[in-house]
Design a protein around this motif. Structure first.
Motif, PDB file in Angstrom:
ATOM      1  N   GLU A   1     -39.657   3.737 114.417  1.00 45.69           N
ATOM      2  CA  GLU A   1     -38.215   3.501 114.556  1.00 45.69           C
ATOM      3  C   GLU A   1     -37.841   2.024 114.532  1.00 45.69           C
ATOM      4  OE1 GLU A   1     -40.590   4.170 117.009  1.00 45.69           O
ATOM      5  OE2 GLU A   1     -39.415   5.219 118.531  1.00 45.69           O
ATOM      6  N   VAL A   2     -38.842   1.150 114.383  1.00 46.56           N
ATOM      7  CA  VAL A   2     -38.618  -0.298 114.439  1.00 46.56           C
ATOM      8  C   VAL A   2     -38.904  -0.936 113.086  1.00 46.56           C
ATOM      9  CG1 VAL A   2     -39.481  -2.447 115.477  1.00 46.56           C
ATOM     10  CG2 VAL A   2     -39.079  -0.446 116.922  1.00 46.56           C
ATOM     11  N   ASP A   3     -38.029  -1.864 112.691  1.00 41.96           N
ATOM     12  CA  ASP A   3     -38.237  -2.660 111.482  1.00 41.96           C
ATOM     13  C   ASP A   3     -39.143  -3.834 111.849  1.00 41.96           C
ATOM     14  OD1 ASP A   3     -38.132  -4.402 109.323  1.00 41.96           O
ATOM     15  OD2 ASP A   3     -35.950  -4.274 109.089  1.00 41.96           O
ATOM     16  N   PRO A   4     -40.391  -3.845 111.379  1.00 41.79           N
ATOM     17  CA  PRO A   4     -41.333  -4.896 111.787  1.00 41.79           C
ATOM     18  C   PRO A   4     -40.939  -6.286 111.331  1.00 41.79           C
ATOM     19  CG  PRO A   4     -42.269  -3.584 110.027  1.00 41.79           C
ATOM     20  CD  PRO A   4     -40.980  -2.915 110.420  1.00 41.79           C
ATOM     21  N   LYS A   5     -40.002  -6.393 110.406  1.00 46.12           N
ATOM     22  CA  LYS A   5     -39.553  -7.703 109.930  1.00 46.12           C
ATOM     23  C   LYS A   5     -38.389  -8.249 110.760  1.00 46.12           C
ATOM     24  CE  LYS A   5     -40.799  -6.800 105.123  1.00 46.12           C
ATOM     25  NZ  LYS A   5     -42.067  -7.135 104.990  1.00 46.12           N
ATOM     26  N   ARG A   6     -37.897  -7.442 111.717  1.00 44.78           N
ATOM     27  CA  ARG A   6     -36.755  -7.877 112.532  1.00 44.78           C
ATOM     28  C   ARG A   6     -37.087  -7.719 114.018  1.00 44.78           C
ATOM     29  NH1 ARG A   6     -31.230  -5.620 110.457  1.00 44.78           N
ATOM     30  NH2 ARG A   6     -32.156  -3.667 111.118  1.00 44.78           N
ATOM     31  N   LEU A   7     -38.013  -8.562 114.485  1.00 50.26           N
ATOM     32  CA  LEU A   7     -38.427  -8.565 115.884  1.00 50.26           C
ATOM     33  C   LEU A   7     -37.996  -9.867 116.541  1.00 50.26           C
ATOM     34  CD1 LEU A   7     -42.102  -7.242 115.627  1.00 50.26           C
ATOM     35  CD2 LEU A   7     -40.030  -5.938 116.114  1.00 50.26           C
ATOM     36  N   GLY A   8     -37.635  -9.774 117.811  1.00 54.41           N
ATOM     37  CA  GLY A   8     -37.255 -10.962 118.561  1.00 54.41           C
ATOM     38  C   GLY A   8     -37.801 -10.902 119.974  1.00 54.41           C
ATOM     39  N   VAL A   9     -37.620 -11.977 120.702  1.00 53.78           N
ATOM     40  CA  VAL A   9     -38.035 -12.035 122.102  1.00 53.78           C
ATOM     41  C   VAL A   9     -36.996 -12.857 122.855  1.00 53.78           C
ATOM     42  CG1 VAL A   9     -39.555 -14.040 121.715  1.00 53.78           C
ATOM     43  CG2 VAL A   9     -39.936 -12.551 123.694  1.00 53.78           C
ATOM     44  N   THR A  10     -36.689 -12.422 124.069  1.00 52.09           N
ATOM     45  CA  THR A  10     -35.740 -13.138 124.911  1.00 52.09           C
ATOM     46  C   THR A  10     -36.153 -12.992 126.364  1.00 52.09           C
ATOM     47  OG1 THR A  10     -33.384 -13.509 125.351  1.00 52.09           O
ATOM     48  CG2 THR A  10     -34.104 -11.221 125.226  1.00 52.09           C
ATOM     49  N   GLY A  11     -35.653 -13.872 127.185  1.00 55.86           N
ATOM     50  CA  GLY A  11     -35.942 -13.786 128.608  1.00 55.86           C
ATOM     51  C   GLY A  11     -35.039 -14.708 129.394  1.00 55.86           C
ATOM     52  N   VAL A  12     -35.025 -14.498 130.691  1.00 56.24           N
ATOM     53  CA  VAL A  12     -34.237 -15.305 131.606  1.00 56.24           C
ATOM     54  C   VAL A  12     -35.198 -15.928 132.616  1.00 56.24           C
ATOM     55  CG1 VAL A  12     -32.400 -15.223 133.336  1.00 56.24           C
ATOM     56  CG2 VAL A  12     -32.273 -13.737 131.325  1.00 56.24           C
ATOM     57  N   SER A  13     -34.990 -17.196 132.964  1.00 56.13           N
ATOM     58  CA  SER A  13     -35.799 -17.871 133.971  1.00 56.13           C
ATOM     59  C   SER A  13     -37.259 -17.928 133.501  1.00 56.13           C
ATOM     60  CB  SER A  13     -35.641 -17.164 135.320  1.00 56.13           C
ATOM     61  OG  SER A  13     -36.362 -17.780 136.351  1.00 56.13           O
ATOM     62  N   LEU A  14     -38.184 -17.402 134.272  1.00 60.82           N
ATOM     63  CA  LEU A  14     -39.586 -17.378 133.869  1.00 60.82           C
ATOM     64  C   LEU A  14     -39.738 -16.688 132.519  1.00 60.82           C
ATOM     65  CD1 LEU A  14     -42.611 -17.842 134.384  1.00 60.82           C
ATOM     66  CD2 LEU A  14     -42.617 -15.676 135.650  1.00 60.82           C
ATOM     67  N   GLY A  15     -39.000 -15.609 132.318  1.00 65.44           N
ATOM     68  CA  GLY A  15     -39.046 -14.895 131.033  1.00 65.44           C
ATOM     69  C   GLY A  15     -38.598 -15.765 129.871  1.00 65.44           C
ATOM     70  N   GLY A  16     -37.652 -16.663 130.117  1.00 67.94           N
ATOM     71  CA  GLY A  16     -37.212 -17.580 129.076  1.00 67.94           C
ATOM     72  C   GLY A  16     -38.304 -18.571 128.698  1.00 67.94           C
ATOM     73  N   ILE A  17     -39.051 -19.030 129.695  1.00 67.19           N
ATOM     74  CA  ILE A  17     -40.160 -19.955 129.434  1.00 67.19           C
ATOM     75  C   ILE A  17     -41.247 -19.247 128.633  1.00 67.19           C
ATOM     76  CG2 ILE A  17     -42.006 -21.313 130.503  1.00 67.19           C
ATOM     77  CD1 ILE A  17     -39.990 -21.716 132.893  1.00 67.19           C
ATOM     78  N   VAL A  18     -41.651 -18.068 129.092  1.00 60.48           N
ATOM     79  CA  VAL A  18     -42.723 -17.328 128.414  1.00 60.48           C
ATOM     80  C   VAL A  18     -42.284 -16.954 127.000  1.00 60.48           C
ATOM     81  CG1 VAL A  18     -44.160 -15.249 128.462  1.00 60.48           C
ATOM     82  CG2 VAL A  18     -43.738 -16.515 130.576  1.00 60.48           C
ATOM     83  N   SER A  19     -41.046 -16.498 126.841  1.00 59.91           N
ATOM     84  CA  SER A  19     -40.582 -16.104 125.498  1.00 59.91           C
ATOM     85  C   SER A  19     -40.532 -17.309 124.553  1.00 59.91           C
ATOM     86  CB  SER A  19     -39.232 -15.370 125.563  1.00 59.91           C
ATOM     87  OG  SER A  19     -38.207 -16.216 126.022  1.00 59.91           O
ATOM     88  N   SER A  20     -40.161 -18.471 125.062  1.00 59.76           N
ATOM     89  CA  SER A  20     -40.125 -19.682 124.233  1.00 59.76           C
ATOM     90  C   SER A  20     -41.523 -20.073 123.761  1.00 59.76           C
ATOM     91  CB  SER A  20     -39.499 -20.848 125.010  1.00 59.76           C
ATOM     92  OG  SER A  20     -38.167 -20.587 125.302  1.00 59.76           O
ATOM     93  N   VAL A  21     -42.477 -20.019 124.666  1.00 73.52           N
ATOM     94  CA  VAL A  21     -43.852 -20.355 124.285  1.00 73.52           C
ATOM     95  C   VAL A  21     -44.384 -19.317 123.301  1.00 73.52           C
ATOM     96  CG1 VAL A  21     -46.221 -20.671 125.110  1.00 73.52           C
ATOM     97  CG2 VAL A  21     -44.309 -21.595 126.432  1.00 73.52           C
ATOM     98  N   ALA A  22     -44.116 -18.033 123.566  1.00 76.50           N
ATOM     99  CA  ALA A  22     -44.597 -16.973 122.661  1.00 76.50           C
ATOM    100  C   ALA A  22     -44.021 -17.156 121.258  1.00 76.50           C
ATOM    101  CB  ALA A  22     -44.233 -15.598 123.224  1.00 76.50           C
ATOM    102  N   ALA A  23     -42.728 -17.462 121.176  1.00 76.48           N
ATOM    103  CA  ALA A  23     -42.107 -17.673 119.859  1.00 76.48           C
ATOM    104  C   ALA A  23     -42.686 -18.905 119.169  1.00 76.48           C
ATOM    105  CB  ALA A  23     -40.598 -17.809 120.014  1.00 76.48           C
ATOM    106  N   ALA A  24     -42.959 -19.950 119.943  1.00 75.77           N
ATOM    107  CA  ALA A  24     -43.481 -21.199 119.367  1.00 75.77           C
ATOM    108  C   ALA A  24     -44.884 -21.050 118.810  1.00 75.77           C
ATOM    109  CB  ALA A  24     -43.451 -22.307 120.411  1.00 75.77           C
ATOM    110  N   VAL A  25     -45.704 -20.212 119.412  1.00 75.75           N
ATOM    111  CA  VAL A  25     -47.102 -20.098 118.983  1.00 75.75           C
ATOM    112  C   VAL A  25     -47.337 -18.943 118.015  1.00 75.75           C
ATOM    113  CG1 VAL A  25     -47.967 -21.187 121.074  1.00 75.75           C
ATOM    114  CG2 VAL A  25     -47.877 -18.682 120.946  1.00 75.75           C
ATOM    115  N   ASP A  26     -46.320 -18.120 117.773  1.00 70.87           N
ATOM    116  CA  ASP A  26     -46.486 -16.993 116.864  1.00 70.87           C
ATOM    117  C   ASP A  26     -46.602 -17.499 115.430  1.00 70.87           C
ATOM    118  OD1 ASP A  26     -45.322 -14.641 115.069  1.00 70.87           O
ATOM    119  OD2 ASP A  26     -46.155 -13.808 116.903  1.00 70.87           O
ATOM    120  N   PRO A  27     -47.622 -17.061 114.709  1.00 68.22           N
ATOM    121  CA  PRO A  27     -47.815 -17.577 113.357  1.00 68.22           C
ATOM    122  C   PRO A  27     -46.835 -17.023 112.321  1.00 68.22           C
ATOM    123  CG  PRO A  27     -49.489 -15.954 113.844  1.00 68.22           C
ATOM    124  CD  PRO A  27     -48.685 -16.163 115.117  1.00 68.22           C
ATOM    125  N   THR A  28     -46.103 -15.951 112.673  1.00 65.05           N
ATOM    126  CA  THR A  28     -45.191 -15.371 111.667  1.00 65.05           C
ATOM    127  C   THR A  28     -43.811 -15.738 111.914  1.00 65.05           C
ATOM    128  OG1 THR A  28     -45.051 -13.329 112.963  1.00 65.05           O
ATOM    129  CG2 THR A  28     -46.655 -13.418 111.178  1.00 65.05           C
TER     130      THR A  28
END
Length: 168
Positions: A141-168
């Protein structure tokens, strides 16, 4: 960065329906963390998958939602539900040492005076997000080409690092 690299992997997961509403369904999801710690409870990722119901594209965009430092999951569940209400699948992921991942006694935390455990928790959290993205990308049910990540507070920090290190 080597610290956050994950080899391609097939991994088991469990999923069970929890809630069905007019606009979305919530399913409990569990899968093994790609990073293990000495705390067995912490090595299973617990998540909630908010799936939109009703008409829409066969494959929808999806977002990983991460929570605040204070371990109050209400805001992240609210964000995930509102995304699903608008046709975007959302996977609310509990970070290391939160919720069911906290060992009995509750003394261990993601952030602590134990710097080595804090660094390991950050690595584990980022790698858990990357594995969650792989899981979402595999969902019919998910389009693999349209994925995102978001978070608040600690979740915002982790999501930012995850997005920065993702190779795709």
């Amino acid at each position: 960065p080597e610290l956050f690299r994950l080899p391609a992997a097939v991994f088991p997961y469990e999923m069970e329906a929890r809630l069905v509403s007019r606009r979305h369904t919530v399913k409990a999801v569990r899968f093994p963390s790609p990073v293990t710690t000495p705390d067995v409870e912490n090595n299973t990722v617990h998540a909630e998958f908010f799936v939109p119901t009703g008409a829409g594209p066969a494959r929808r965009p999806a977002v990983i939602v991460l929570h605040i430092l204070g371990a109050d999951f209400a805001l992240s569940r609210f964000i995930a539900a509102r995304l699903a209400d608008r046709g975007v699948a959302a996977l609310f992921v509990k970070l290391p040492y939160y919720g069911e991942r906290r060992p009995p006694g509750g003394g261990k935390r993601f952030l602590s005076a134990d710097v080595e455990r804090t660094v390991l928790s950050m690595r584990q959290g980022v790698c858990d997000v990357r594995r969650a993205a792989a899981w979402l990308a595999s969902r019919p049910e998910v389009d693999p080409k349209r994925l995102g990540v978001t978070g608040v507070s600690l979740g915002g920090i982790v999501s930012s690092v995850a997005a920065a290190v993702d190779p795709t």
